[in-house]
Write a protein that holds these residues in place. Structure first.
Motif, mmCIF file in Angstrom:
data_model
loop_
_atom_site.group_PDB
_atom_site.id
_atom_site.type_symbol
_atom_site.label_atom_id
_atom_site.label_comp_id
_atom_site.label_asym_id
_atom_site.label_seq_id
_atom_site.Cartn_x
_atom_site.Cartn_y
_atom_site.Cartn_z
ATOM 1 N N GLU A 141 -8.927 11.854 6.633
ATOM 2 C CA GLU A 141 -7.472 11.917 6.642
ATOM 3 C C GLU A 141 -6.918 11.468 7.986
ATOM 4 O OE1 GLU A 141 -6.633 15.989 5.678
ATOM 5 O OE2 GLU A 141 -7.187 16.690 7.674
ATOM 6 N N PRO A 142 -5.683 10.936 7.966
ATOM 7 C CA PRO A 142 -4.800 10.745 6.813
ATOM 8 C C PRO A 142 -5.267 9.599 5.918
ATOM 9 C CG PRO A 142 -3.806 9.790 8.754
ATOM 10 C CD PRO A 142 -5.039 10.500 9.225
ATOM 11 N N GLU A 143 -4.840 9.636 4.698
ATOM 12 C CA GLU A 143 -5.284 8.698 3.676
ATOM 13 C C GLU A 143 -4.304 7.525 3.558
ATOM 14 O OE1 GLU A 143 -6.783 6.502 1.464
ATOM 15 O OE2 GLU A 143 -7.992 8.324 1.191
ATOM 16 N N PRO A 144 -4.730 6.294 3.908
ATOM 17 C CA PRO A 144 -3.816 5.146 3.848
ATOM 18 C C PRO A 144 -3.328 4.820 2.436
ATOM 19 C CG PRO A 144 -6.054 4.433 4.387
ATOM 20 C CD PRO A 144 -6.036 5.921 4.488
ATOM 21 N N VAL A 145 -4.126 5.164 1.429
ATOM 22 C CA VAL A 145 -3.696 4.901 0.055
ATOM 23 C C VAL A 145 -2.529 5.823 -0.312
ATOM 24 C CG1 VAL A 145 -4.407 4.831 -2.364
ATOM 25 C CG2 VAL A 145 -6.002 4.100 -0.576
ATOM 26 N N THR A 146 -2.594 7.078 0.107
ATOM 27 C CA THR A 146 -1.475 7.997 -0.103
ATOM 28 C C THR A 146 -0.239 7.524 0.656
ATOM 29 O OG1 THR A 146 -3.010 9.848 -0.367
ATOM 30 C CG2 THR A 146 -0.705 10.393 0.114
ATOM 31 N N ALA A 147 -0.457 7.048 1.881
ATOM 32 C CA ALA A 147 0.653 6.519 2.674
ATOM 33 C C ALA A 147 1.317 5.350 1.958
ATOM 34 C CB ALA A 147 0.160 6.084 4.049
ATOM 35 N N ALA A 148 0.516 4.497 1.330
ATOM 36 C CA ALA A 148 1.070 3.368 0.586
ATOM 37 C C ALA A 148 1.937 3.850 -0.569
ATOM 38 C CB ALA A 148 -0.057 2.483 0.070
ATOM 39 N N GLY A 184 6.158 -4.109 -1.055
ATOM 40 C CA GLY A 184 4.770 -4.528 -0.982
ATOM 41 C C GLY A 184 4.029 -3.727 0.069
ATOM 42 N N ILE A 185 2.707 -3.794 0.014
ATOM 43 C CA ILE A 185 1.844 -3.119 0.973
ATOM 44 C C ILE A 185 0.939 -4.161 1.618
ATOM 45 C CG2 ILE A 185 0.011 -1.405 1.300
ATOM 46 C CD1 ILE A 185 2.742 -0.188 0.632
ATOM 47 N N THR A 186 0.827 -4.062 2.940
ATOM 48 C CA THR A 186 -0.024 -4.970 3.701
ATOM 49 C C THR A 186 -1.135 -4.191 4.375
ATOM 50 O OG1 THR A 186 1.772 -6.539 4.157
ATOM 51 C CG2 THR A 186 -0.096 -6.567 5.670
ATOM 52 N N LEU A 231 -9.204 0.367 -3.490
ATOM 53 C CA LEU A 231 -8.334 1.360 -4.114
ATOM 54 C C LEU A 231 -6.897 0.864 -4.214
ATOM 55 C CD1 LEU A 231 -9.614 4.698 -2.531
ATOM 56 C CD2 LEU A 231 -9.763 4.010 -4.935
ATOM 57 N N LEU A 232 -6.421 0.209 -3.162
ATOM 58 C CA LEU A 232 -5.058 -0.314 -3.180
ATOM 59 C C LEU A 232 -4.896 -1.369 -4.265
ATOM 60 C CD1 LEU A 232 -4.394 -0.522 0.650
ATOM 61 C CD2 LEU A 232 -3.182 0.955 -0.973
ATOM 62 N N ARG A 233 -5.887 -2.238 -4.411
ATOM 63 C CA ARG A 233 -5.819 -3.267 -5.451
ATOM 64 C C ARG A 233 -5.749 -2.632 -6.836
ATOM 65 N NH1 ARG A 233 -3.740 -7.833 -6.409
ATOM 66 N NH2 ARG A 233 -2.511 -6.058 -7.059
#
Length: 244
Positions: free
Chosen positions: A21-28, A38-40, A57-59
């Motif tokens: 943590e922190p989790e970038p996917v949650t942040a997205a 969009g997310i970069t 995961l983001l994809r």
């Protein structure tokens, strides 16, 4: 005008402790609630922040544009072809830099970039080149085969007074050159809540890609609010353009 939010520095904080943590996917996901279009993420060769797992995961999960920033390196190209992001932005990359220090040297790197663009296009991926605000670089980007460019706004963002006016004029000229030769144009680097409006008010700008200032503000007010505040500034600028 779209807002692409870079969540790299959420991963930077995670990597500082080597934990989960922190989790970038949650942040997205929270950035999307705040209005991000969009997310970069920048998948660096040294994996200093975003890692392969984050990209996968983001994809799989995000329903908006996924923009993968990357060097034109064979290893990362293979990952891009396997993941198929909506957009790849090719950027320069040095191991010792704290952040991207400037645009691509499109003259020197022309042959490598042409090959990278071809590989990505063959997989159905749109390609943007992160370049300095130089009309010649815009023209070379077109010759290389890019679909769009992202104009480096670091010079504008890091200066004040008359110098800032000169740097903004460079961005304007590069943007107009892109439009004139049929390239879509984005902008980014160093933009924050105090300097974004003048760039967002420029005509024919497809989108802004912003990370550090949003994540910095999110530490204090939360990601959803931080993104919404940036998007509000951009929408106000759009309304000024429409009212011209």
């Amino acid at each position: 005008m779209i807002l692409g939010v870079n969540v790299d520095h959420v991963a930077t904080l995670r990597q500082a402790r080597g934990g989960k943590e922190p989790e970038p996917v949650t942040a997205a996901a929270l950035a999307l609630l705040g209005g991000a279009d969009g997310i970069t993420v920048h998948l660096r060769e040294d994996r200093r922040h975003i890692c392969d797992r984050d990209l996968g995961l983001l994809r799989e999960l995000i329903p908006v544009e996924l923009n993968l920033e990357m060097a034109a390196a064979k290893e990362i190209l293979k990952i891009a072809v396997r993941t198929v992001p909506d957009l790849v932005t090719l950027v320069p990359e040095k191991r010792q830099e704290l952040t991207t220090e400037g645009g691509l040297d499109v003259k020197k790197g022309r042959a490598v970039l042409i090959q990278a663009v071809k590989v990505l296009h063959d997989s159905g991926i749109s390609v943007s080149l992160f370049i300095n605000p130089d009309p010649d670089d815009v023209g070379i980007s077109k010759e290389i085969g890019a679909d769009m460019v992202e104009i480096h706004t670091g010079g504008y963002s890091d200066s004040r007074g008359r110098k800032q006016e000169r740097e903004l004029a460079k961005v304007v000229t590069a943007l107009q050159t892109a439009v004139d030769i049929g390239l879509k144009a984005n902008a980014g680097h160093g933009l924050n809540y105090y300097n974004v409006s003048r760039v967002a008010e420029l005509d024919n700008l497809r989108g802004l890609y912003i990370g550090h200032s949003i994540i910095s503000r999110a530490v204090l007010v939360g990601i959803e609010r931080a993104v919404r505040e940036m998007k509000d500034l951009m929408n106000t600028a759009d309304q000024k353009i429409e009212g011209k």
